[in-house]
Design a protein around this motif. Structure first.
Motif, PDB file in Angstrom:
ATOM      1  N   THR A 184      -1.862   3.922 -10.464  1.00 35.36           N
ATOM      2  CA  THR A 184      -2.951   2.995 -10.168  1.00 35.36           C
ATOM      3  C   THR A 184      -4.001   3.053 -11.258  1.00 35.36           C
ATOM      4  OG1 THR A 184      -4.631   2.346  -8.543  1.00 35.36           O
ATOM      5  CG2 THR A 184      -4.226   4.698  -8.773  1.00 35.36           C
TER       6      THR A 184
ATOM      7  N   VAL B  56       0.196  11.056  -8.085  1.00 34.51           N
ATOM      8  CA  VAL B  56      -0.434   9.761  -8.338  1.00 34.51           C
ATOM      9  C   VAL B  56      -1.104   9.810  -9.708  1.00 34.51           C
ATOM     10  CG1 VAL B  56      -2.028   8.002  -7.505  1.00 34.51           C
ATOM     11  CG2 VAL B  56      -0.876   9.525  -5.862  1.00 34.51           C
TER      12      VAL B  56
ATOM     13  N   ALA C 169      -4.359   2.723   1.158  1.00 34.11           N
ATOM     14  CA  ALA C 169      -3.218   3.597   1.449  1.00 34.11           C
ATOM     15  C   ALA C 169      -3.028   3.751   2.961  1.00 34.11           C
ATOM     16  CB  ALA C 169      -3.433   4.969   0.813  1.00 34.11           C
TER      17      ALA C 169
ATOM     18  N   TYR D 282       3.308   7.381  -7.650  1.00 37.46           N
ATOM     19  CA  TYR D 282       2.464   6.181  -7.591  1.00 37.46           C
ATOM     20  C   TYR D 282       1.613   6.105  -8.852  1.00 37.46           C
ATOM     21  CZ  TYR D 282       3.610   6.135  -2.590  1.00 37.46           C
ATOM     22  OH  TYR D 282       4.267   6.107  -1.385  1.00 37.46           O
TER      23      TYR D 282
ATOM     24  N   PHE E 249      -6.928   2.040  -4.429  1.00 35.01           N
ATOM     25  CA  PHE E 249      -5.654   2.672  -4.064  1.00 35.01           C
ATOM     26  C   PHE E 249      -5.819   3.480  -2.785  1.00 35.01           C
ATOM     27  CE2 PHE E 249      -2.807   6.311  -4.059  1.00 35.01           C
ATOM     28  CZ  PHE E 249      -1.572   5.729  -4.278  1.00 35.01           C
TER      29      PHE E 249
ATOM     30  N   SER F 249       0.836  -1.195   0.000  1.00 38.31           N
ATOM     31  CA  SER F 249       0.000   0.000   0.000  1.00 38.31           C
ATOM     32  C   SER F 249       0.874   1.249   0.000  1.00 38.31           C
ATOM     33  CB  SER F 249      -0.915   0.001   1.222  1.00 38.31           C
ATOM     34  OG  SER F 249      -0.140   0.004   2.409  1.00 38.31           O
TER      35      SER F 249
END
Length: 220
Positions: A204, A186, A214, A202, A210, A2
């Protein structure tokens, strides 16, 4: 594993194709309306209008930028074409609502759309009550992301501390200025896994899981 987001207390989200999936096809209708608008303003055949729309998008970061610069378009008139769009393609996602609700601190929208469109979409998705404010294209004096000046304007308007901010976007290039400021970045969407950009922290495909998994700081 995560994502470790325990340092984050300001959550900055793009809107279109970020808070709902690309597969909805909603952006396709937005693009069709933009092409029709370019066609009407320029008098070009539809295929040429589409090419010009994409050129303005590439050159200015927003189709509207080229329309204002080269055709004297009123931004408010342009944005009206989206205000009566059907929202039926967008479905509420209870998992996403719950995942955003658990985020500690402030939650803000940072979008190149206008305020009417942003609030209609957020309300339809059942997310409007979860966000403190919307920094929209009008807030940026119609200078779109990824312009550094727009990031600076947004940061000043909301007293953003970049080191404690995470920014979620479906557009890779819009994450670069955020990373330069020191935000955690992200990239969201089906294309995210293929990204090799060094400024993306990151990646996703799906936003809800996600966020749900986290690591977050504990609420005060």
């Amino acid at each position: 594993m995560s994502a470790d987001l325990r340092h984050v207390d300001t959550w900055l989200f793009d809107l279109d194709n970020t808070l709902y999936p690309v597969e909805s096809g909603f952006m396709g209708e937005i693009e069709r309306r933009m092409t029709a608008y370019v066609e009407r303003v320029t008098g070009l055949p539809r295929d040429e209008a589409f090419k010009l729309q994409k050129k303005y998008l590439a050159d200015y970061g927003l189709t509207l930028g080229g329309l204002v610069e080269h055709h004297g378009v009123d931004p408010a008139d342009f944005h009206k074409i989206f205000h009566d769009m059907s929202l039926e393609a967008l479905a509420q996602d209870p998992e996403l609502v719950a995942a955003i609700e658990r985020l500690p601190g402030r939650r803000l929208i940072f979008t190149n759309a206008d305020d009417v469109h942003a609030r209609r979409v957020l309300d339809h998705l059942g997310l409007k009550h979860l966000f403190e404010d919307v920094f929209h294209i009008g807030s940026a004096d119609y200078v779109p992301k990824p312009a550094p000046a727009t990031f600076e304007r947004m940061s000043a308007a909301h007293a953003i501390a970049p080191a404690a901010t995470a920014f979620f976007e479906d557009s890779e290039r819009n994450l670069e200025p955020a990373a330069q400021l020191g935000m955690t970045t992200v990239l969201v969407g089906p294309h995210a896994a293929a990204s090799t950009a060094p400024f993306v922290d990151y990646r996703t495909e799906k936003l809800a899981p996600f966020l749900a998994h986290a690591q977050l700081r504990e609420a005060a």
